[in-house]
Write an enzyme that holds these catalytic residues in place. Structure first.
Site, PDB file in Angstrom:
ATOM      1  N   LEU A   1       0.828  -1.194   0.000  1.00  0.00           N
ATOM      2  CA  LEU A   1       0.000   0.000   0.000  1.00  0.00           C
ATOM      3  C   LEU A   1       0.867   1.249   0.000  1.00  0.00           C
ATOM      4  O   LEU A   1       1.850   1.327   0.736  1.00  0.00           O
ATOM      5  CB  LEU A   1      -0.913   0.014   1.226  1.00  0.00           C
ATOM      6  CG  LEU A   1      -1.904  -1.148   1.351  1.00  0.00           C
ATOM      7  CD1 LEU A   1      -2.690  -1.013   2.650  1.00  0.00           C
ATOM      8  CD2 LEU A   1      -2.851  -1.196   0.156  1.00  0.00           C
ATOM      9  N   LYS A   2       0.493   2.220  -0.825  1.00  0.00           N
ATOM     10  CA  LYS A   2       1.131   3.534  -0.810  1.00  0.00           C
ATOM     11  C   LYS A   2       0.209   4.464  -0.043  1.00  0.00           C
ATOM     12  O   LYS A   2      -0.922   4.727  -0.462  1.00  0.00           O
ATOM     13  CB  LYS A   2       1.344   4.049  -2.235  1.00  0.00           C
ATOM     14  CG  LYS A   2       2.378   3.273  -3.023  1.00  0.00           C
ATOM     15  CD  LYS A   2       2.428   3.727  -4.477  1.00  0.00           C
ATOM     16  CE  LYS A   2       2.957   5.127  -4.636  1.00  0.00           C
ATOM     17  NZ  LYS A   2       3.024   5.518  -6.077  1.00  0.00           N
ATOM     18  N   ILE A   3       0.690   4.949   1.085  1.00  0.00           N
ATOM     19  CA  ILE A   3      -0.117   5.780   1.955  1.00  0.00           C
ATOM     20  C   ILE A   3       0.542   7.150   2.070  1.00  0.00           C
ATOM     21  O   ILE A   3       1.744   7.241   2.358  1.00  0.00           O
ATOM     22  CB  ILE A   3      -0.271   5.117   3.334  1.00  0.00           C
ATOM     23  CG1 ILE A   3      -0.917   3.731   3.164  1.00  0.00           C
ATOM     24  CG2 ILE A   3      -1.088   5.988   4.273  1.00  0.00           C
ATOM     25  CD1 ILE A   3      -1.028   2.925   4.431  1.00  0.00           C
TER      26      ILE A   3
END
Length: 212
Positions: free
Chosen positions: A83-85
């Site tokens: 995930l890119k947060i």
């Protein structure tokens, strides 16, 4: 070190897969918008074209929504999900919540302080936009170098993005980046140099090889 394709175009992922040395795919909302299919279909197809990680960036703007979106992405992609947060106060809370169950990266880091928070929140990857940081801060390579200093000795790796030339790619690695993500054209440019082409031409003109 790993080199990733930065794209959500399936045809580009197919080309990168055939290269044999591209280790994963990163996407973002802008890249997914360029696909002609819904994100969930695109992600499933991309997952089939890489044996490495597939990065998905959250777009929801509230805590519960971001957590739910992250878990939905994991259901679609499976174990390769990263995930890119976003590097925001809310984003770091989401990282702290999701990192025990899904591999998380923190994207759009522009300070070493943010890199330190990413480490403490449980992220495994800290993403720096090198060329964009150069335009906004003056020196994107220095940002990578400072991040590497802060993260040294931890299990957090640096992914350098927003790279506009092979020279900038090499400088990012020299500054301490662990991985690079690049558009297809940049990956292709990384393989060539005019002197390499000339050297091969000279060998082929003046030498001999096996007959088959």
């Amino acid at each position: 070190m790993a080199l990733y394709l930065d794209s959500a175009i399936v045809s580009e992922a197919e080309i990168a897969s055939k290269m044999g040395w591209v280790k994963g795919i990163t996407t973002n909302p802008t890249l997914l918008a360029k696909s002609n299919e819904p994100p969930e279909i695109t992600l499933k197809k991309l997952a089939q074209l890489t044996t490495g990680p597939l990065y998905y960036q959250l777009t929801t703007s509230d805590f519960d929504g971001m957590v739910a979106e992250g878990r939905t992405a994991y259901e679609i992609i499976g174990e390769p999900t990263i995930l890119k947060i976003p590097a925001t106060s809310l984003g770091f809370q989401v990282v702290a919540c999701l990192s025990p169950e899904i591999t998380c990266s923190v994207t759009a880091i522009y300070s070493t302080a943010q890199a330190a928070v990413a480490r403490e929140a449980g992220a495994r990857i800290a993403i720096a936009y090198v060329n964009r940081a150069t335009k906004l801060l003056g020196d994107g390579i220095a940002l990578v170098r400072d991040m590497a200093s802060v993260l040294r000795g931890s299990n957090v790796e640096i992914l350098a993005a927003s790279i506009k030339s092979p020279q900038e790619a090499a400088a990012s690695l020299q500054a301490g980046a662990d991985h690079l993500t690049l558009p297809l054209a940049m990956l292709q440019d990384m393989t060539t140099h005019e002197l390499s082409e000339k050297t091969v031409e000279d060998f082929n003109t003046n030498g001999i090889g096996l007959k088959f």
